[in-house]
Write an enzyme that holds these catalytic residues in place. Structure first.
Site, PDB file in Angstrom:
ATOM      1  N   ASP A 143       0.836  -1.203   0.000  1.00 36.39           N
ATOM      2  CA  ASP A 143       0.000   0.000   0.000  1.00 36.39           C
ATOM      3  C   ASP A 143       0.871   1.253   0.000  1.00 36.39           C
ATOM      4  O   ASP A 143       2.049   1.206   0.372  1.00 36.39           O
ATOM      5  CB  ASP A 143      -0.917  -0.007   1.238  1.00 36.39           C
ATOM      6  CG  ASP A 143      -2.121   0.904   1.089  1.00 36.39           C
ATOM      7  OD1 ASP A 143      -2.234   1.620   0.080  1.00 36.39           O
ATOM      8  OD2 ASP A 143      -2.966   0.903   2.004  1.00 36.39           O
ATOM      9  N   GLY A 144       0.288   2.349  -0.382  1.00 36.31           N
ATOM     10  CA  GLY A 144       0.964   3.646  -0.344  1.00 36.31           C
ATOM     11  C   GLY A 144       0.786   4.306   1.014  1.00 36.31           C
ATOM     12  O   GLY A 144       0.308   3.684   1.974  1.00 36.31           O
ATOM     13  N   ALA A 145       1.174   5.562   1.096  1.00 41.05           N
ATOM     14  CA  ALA A 145       0.988   6.338   2.330  1.00 41.05           C
ATOM     15  C   ALA A 145       0.982   7.815   1.952  1.00 41.05           C
ATOM     16  O   ALA A 145       1.487   8.207   0.894  1.00 41.05           O
ATOM     17  CB  ALA A 145       2.113   6.060   3.319  1.00 41.05           C
ATOM     18  N   ASP A 146       0.402   8.604   2.834  1.00 37.52           N
ATOM     19  CA  ASP A 146       0.442  10.054   2.639  1.00 37.52           C
ATOM     20  C   ASP A 146       1.693  10.649   3.263  1.00 37.52           C
ATOM     21  O   ASP A 146       2.235  11.632   2.763  1.00 37.52           O
ATOM     22  CB  ASP A 146      -0.829  10.673   3.220  1.00 37.52           C
ATOM     23  CG  ASP A 146      -2.047  10.131   2.513  1.00 37.52           C
ATOM     24  OD1 ASP A 146      -2.144  10.304   1.293  1.00 37.52           O
ATOM     25  OD2 ASP A 146      -2.885   9.474   3.168  1.00 37.52           O
ATOM     26  N   LYS A 193      -2.109   7.603   6.721  1.00 38.42           N
ATOM     27  CA  LYS A 193      -2.782   7.096   5.535  1.00 38.42           C
ATOM     28  C   LYS A 193      -4.239   7.572   5.565  1.00 38.42           C
ATOM     29  O   LYS A 193      -4.697   8.083   6.560  1.00 38.42           O
ATOM     30  CB  LYS A 193      -2.738   5.557   5.522  1.00 38.42           C
ATOM     31  CG  LYS A 193      -1.332   5.026   5.315  1.00 38.42           C
ATOM     32  CD  LYS A 193      -1.292   3.505   5.192  1.00 38.42           C
ATOM     33  CE  LYS A 193      -2.348   2.944   4.302  1.00 38.42           C
ATOM     34  NZ  LYS A 193      -2.400   3.551   2.944  1.00 38.42           N
ATOM     35  N   GLY A 194      -4.914   7.380   4.432  1.00 38.54           N
ATOM     36  CA  GLY A 194      -6.326   7.736   4.402  1.00 38.54           C
ATOM     37  C   GLY A 194      -6.639   8.927   3.530  1.00 38.54           C
ATOM     38  O   GLY A 194      -7.786   9.365   3.470  1.00 38.54           O
ATOM     39  N   GLU A 238      -7.982  -0.500   4.889  1.00 40.79           N
ATOM     40  CA  GLU A 238      -6.535  -0.704   4.754  1.00 40.79           C
ATOM     41  C   GLU A 238      -5.964  -1.297   6.040  1.00 40.79           C
ATOM     42  O   GLU A 238      -5.168  -2.240   6.013  1.00 40.79           O
ATOM     43  CB  GLU A 238      -5.848   0.631   4.431  1.00 40.79           C
ATOM     44  CG  GLU A 238      -6.189   1.121   3.033  1.00 40.79           C
ATOM     45  CD  GLU A 238      -5.696   2.523   2.716  1.00 40.79           C
ATOM     46  OE1 GLU A 238      -5.634   2.863   1.539  1.00 40.79           O
ATOM     47  OE2 GLU A 238      -5.396   3.286   3.649  1.00 40.79           O
ATOM     48  N   LYS A 249       6.932  11.740   0.244  1.00 49.11           N
ATOM     49  CA  LYS A 249       6.144  11.267   1.393  1.00 49.11           C
ATOM     50  C   LYS A 249       7.000  10.974   2.630  1.00 49.11           C
ATOM     51  O   LYS A 249       6.465  10.739   3.706  1.00 49.11           O
ATOM     52  CB  LYS A 249       5.402   9.972   1.021  1.00 49.11           C
ATOM     53  CG  LYS A 249       4.613  10.001  -0.281  1.00 49.11           C
ATOM     54  CD  LYS A 249       3.358  10.813  -0.150  1.00 49.11           C
ATOM     55  CE  LYS A 249       2.456  10.750  -1.367  1.00 49.11           C
ATOM     56  NZ  LYS A 249       1.857   9.472  -1.642  1.00 49.11           N
TER      57      LYS A 249
HETATM   58  C1  5RP Z   1      -5.690   5.802   0.706  1.00 52.45           C
HETATM   59  C2  5RP Z   1      -4.288   5.877   1.197  1.00 52.45           C
HETATM   60  C3  5RP Z   1      -3.227   5.988   0.162  1.00 52.45           C
HETATM   61  O1  5RP Z   1      -2.314   4.970   0.362  1.00 52.45           O
HETATM   62  C4  5RP Z   1      -2.557   7.316   0.305  1.00 52.45           C
HETATM   63  O2  5RP Z   1      -3.530   8.332   0.240  1.00 52.45           O
HETATM   64  C5  5RP Z   1      -1.494   7.516  -0.771  1.00 52.45           C
HETATM   65  O3  5RP Z   1      -2.107   7.628  -2.014  1.00 52.45           O
HETATM   66  P1  5RP Z   1      -1.312   7.993  -3.328  1.00 52.45           P
HETATM   67  O4  5RP Z   1      -0.519   6.795  -3.701  1.00 52.45           O
HETATM   68  O5  5RP Z   1      -2.397   8.325  -4.325  1.00 52.45           O
HETATM   69  O6  5RP Z   1      -0.460   9.188  -3.024  1.00 52.45           O
HETATM   70  O7  5RP Z   1      -4.001   5.839   2.361  1.00 52.45           O
HETATM   71  O8  5RP Z   1      -6.600   5.777   1.772  1.00 52.45           O
END
Ligand code: 5RP
Length: 227
Positions: free
Chosen positions: A86-89, A99-100, A108, A126
């Site tokens: 998964d990604g993250a903010d 995240k979120g 998630e 990030k």
């Molecule tokens: C979604 C998340 C995403 O992992 C987070 O927002 C990162 O998204 P992106 O890859 O578009 O930057 O937590 O709820």
């Protein structure tokens, strides 16, 4: 100079390389949500015959995987997964995350909890020294929106309702600015304990195990087996 789109493509490709040795005919892969994960889904799709399928953290990712012919399993059918990608903010150097941003934080967190390893895929924008510049998403039961907002304000945050946004769980999101997040796991527990909170976008009690960070000089691996 690589663009952000190229950085995301590079980390998605690196994630595929990371994931491939874990894949067996009965493997179910945990898959997160977001624009980086979308690229990862496209990149792993050519290998779909090497694993059984995926457990998804959102309707968005499920639809994308199904369009590629990847089997998507209900999490209730899944007892174990080697990896969750998964990604993250935001992510700090201890691999605590916010995240979120895409609103999928609760699913998630649930899907990640079934996996042996959380693999976070991000571009270098990030990676931060201290979490909190990105407003912290908190998913709330709609009837509890106001009381939860007051409690978050009493903890020092500035909650703003994500206007017009409803989560896959039919709940709402408060995006909370101004937290100084020096003790992420403590703050996560405090927020989790507020009645009406479904979940909080801090992933610190259980953070990432590995982070793949896409930089101008290549993809760095942080955490277990750092290189
Ligand atoms: C979604 C998340 C995403 O992992 C987070 O927002 C990162 O998204 P992106 O890859 O578009 O930057 O937590 O709820």
């Amino acid at each position: 100079m690589l663009t952000q789109a190229e950085l995301k493509q590079n980390v998605a490709d690196a994630a595929v390389e990371y994931v491939l040795p874990f894949l067996e005919s009965d493997t179910i892969l945990g898959v997160g949500t977001g624009s980086t994960v979308d690229i990862f889904i496209d990149a792993i799709a050519p290998y779909k015959d090497r694993f059984l399928g995926a457990a998804s953290s959102s309707e968005r990712s499920s639809a994308r995987m199904k369009a590629h012919g990847i089997n998507v399993f209900d999490l209730n059918q899944v007892a174990e997964m080697p990896l969750y990608v998964d990604g993250a903010d935001e992510i700090d150097h201890e691999l605590n995350m916010i995240k979120g941003g895409g609103g999928a934080l609760t699913r998630e967190k649930i899907v990640a909890s079934v996996a042996n390893q959380f693999v976070c895929i991000v571009d270098e924008s990030k990676l931060v020294d201290c979490l909190g510049k990105f407003p912290l998403p908190v998913e709330v039961i709609p009837m509890a929106r106001a009381v939860v907002a007051r409690r978050l304000a009493s903890l020092g945050g500035r909650p703003v309702l994500r206007d017009g946004f409803i989560t896959d769980n039919a709940c709402e999101i408060l995006d909370v600015s101004d937290f100084s997040i020096t003790k992420p796991a403590e703050l996560e527990s405090l927020i989790n304990d507020i009645p009406g909170v479904v979940s909080c976008g801090l992933f610190a009690i259980a953070g990432a195990d590995v982070a793949l960070v896409s930089t101008q000089d290549g993809v760095r691996r942080l955490g277990k087996a750092s290189s």
